[in-house]
Scaffold this motif. Sequence first.
Motif, short mmCIF file in Angstrom:
data_model
loop_
_atom_site.label_atom_id
_atom_site.label_comp_id
_atom_site.label_asym_id
_atom_site.label_seq_id
_atom_site.Cartn_x
_atom_site.Cartn_y
_atom_site.Cartn_z
N LEU A 2 0.83 -1.20 0.00
CA LEU A 2 0.00 0.00 0.00
C LEU A 2 0.86 1.25 0.00
CD1 LEU A 2 -2.97 0.76 -0.03
CD2 LEU A 2 -2.91 0.85 2.47
N ASP A 3 1.96 1.23 0.78
CA ASP A 3 2.85 2.39 0.82
C ASP A 3 3.49 2.63 -0.55
OD1 ASP A 3 2.30 2.79 3.47
OD2 ASP A 3 4.05 1.67 4.19
N LEU A 109 -5.64 10.89 -3.35
CA LEU A 109 -4.33 11.50 -3.54
C LEU A 109 -3.93 12.32 -2.32
CD1 LEU A 109 -1.99 11.94 -5.50
CD2 LEU A 109 -3.24 13.91 -6.44
N GLU A 110 -4.89 13.01 -1.74
CA GLU A 110 -4.60 13.79 -0.53
C GLU A 110 -4.19 12.87 0.61
OE1 GLU A 110 -6.61 17.76 1.47
OE2 GLU A 110 -7.67 16.64 -0.09
N LEU A 111 -4.88 11.74 0.74
CA LEU A 111 -4.51 10.78 1.79
C LEU A 111 -3.11 10.20 1.54
CD1 LEU A 111 -7.87 8.79 2.22
CD2 LEU A 111 -6.85 10.39 3.85
N SER A 112 -2.77 10.03 0.28
CA SER A 112 -1.46 9.47 -0.04
C SER A 112 -0.33 10.45 0.27
CB SER A 112 -1.40 9.09 -1.52
OG SER A 112 -2.38 8.13 -1.84
N GLU A 113 -0.62 11.75 0.22
CA GLU A 113 0.41 12.75 0.45
C GLU A 113 0.63 13.04 1.93
OE1 GLU A 113 0.42 15.60 -3.46
OE2 GLU A 113 -1.21 15.89 -2.03
N ILE A 114 -0.26 12.57 2.77
CA ILE A 114 -0.11 12.83 4.21
C ILE A 114 0.96 11.90 4.78
CG2 ILE A 114 -1.30 12.77 6.44
CD1 ILE A 114 -3.92 13.22 4.91
N PRO A 115 1.92 12.43 5.51
CA PRO A 115 2.93 11.56 6.14
C PRO A 115 2.29 10.57 7.11
CG PRO A 115 3.62 13.87 6.20
CD PRO A 115 2.20 13.87 5.74
N SER A 116 2.87 9.42 7.21
CA SER A 116 2.29 8.36 8.04
C SER A 116 2.23 8.73 9.51
CB SER A 116 3.07 7.05 7.87
OG SER A 116 4.44 7.27 8.20
N ASP A 117 3.14 9.60 9.97
CA ASP A 117 3.16 9.98 11.39
C ASP A 117 2.39 11.26 11.66
OD1 ASP A 117 4.84 11.57 9.97
OD2 ASP A 117 6.50 11.53 11.41
N ASP A 118 1.61 11.74 10.71
CA ASP A 118 0.82 12.96 10.90
C ASP A 118 -0.56 12.58 11.42
OD1 ASP A 118 -0.49 15.37 10.79
OD2 ASP A 118 0.38 15.97 8.88
N ALA A 125 -3.98 3.76 10.49
CA ALA A 125 -4.82 2.60 10.15
C ALA A 125 -6.09 3.04 9.43
CB ALA A 125 -5.16 1.82 11.42
N PHE A 126 -6.67 4.17 9.90
CA PHE A 126 -7.88 4.67 9.25
C PHE A 126 -7.59 5.09 7.81
CE2 PHE A 126 -10.24 8.52 8.08
CZ PHE A 126 -11.53 8.01 8.04
N ARG A 127 -6.48 5.76 7.61
CA ARG A 127 -6.13 6.20 6.25
C ARG A 127 -5.82 5.00 5.36
NH1 ARG A 127 -3.11 10.21 9.16
NH2 ARG A 127 -1.15 9.16 8.63
N ASP A 128 -5.17 3.98 5.92
CA ASP A 128 -4.90 2.77 5.13
C ASP A 128 -6.19 2.09 4.71
OD1 ASP A 128 -2.24 3.26 5.38
OD2 ASP A 128 -1.87 1.76 6.94
N ALA A 129 -7.15 2.06 5.63
CA ALA A 129 -8.43 1.42 5.31
C ALA A 129 -9.17 2.21 4.23
CB ALA A 129 -9.29 1.31 6.57
#
Length: 215
Positions: A2-3, A109-118, A125-129
Amino acid sequence: MLDKTRSQMVADARGAARQAQRAVRWRAFLWFLASAILLIVGLLVGDCILQREEAGLRWLWLGVAIAAIAGFARSLLLPALRFECSTNDVARWLEKRSPQSRCHLSVALELSEIPSDDPRFGSSAFRDAAMSDWLATSAPPEWKNVVRWDEVRRAMIGLCAVVAIGVLFFSFWPKYGLQASRRLLMPWSTEHWPRKNQLAFVDLPATVGQGTSLQ
């Protein structure tokens, strides 16, 4: 997995945004050149036809050329240089173009641009889902084919047509074209068109009789 998908989509979207900027700037630059060349050729042809010798008119034509070219730069080049295109702009444009197949592309695309630690936009987990749900129903577009270069090609055709007109003019009337160019670029010069009727004494007699009309 996914990453990797997210990072690839962000990289491709940024590449598409850069392509969009280049396309807009190339189109503006080509139309600017075409407009400027057409204007100059038109002024040269006008000078060849009219062949006016007033110095003020020559200064006026040079001023018109400079003002018009500055106007072309302001209306064509400046907006293109100021044009900025983000990845979200490209995604929203795709959504409008194909709303069924590109549903919520800008959100993904916006979710993909957000850093994982933000943590500001929910947990990782919510963004991955949310991203997994989007990938289950949609697929990332072919970003490299997003930008259409049709307008750039039209501008190139227009520039080639204008250049062809200028080449034909200088090919058929090279002497007039060069003289008109010098007159336009140097209105202070003493470059004059040849007179239609030039009167001059030819083969004057060395001696004349006293009391004749020639005396």
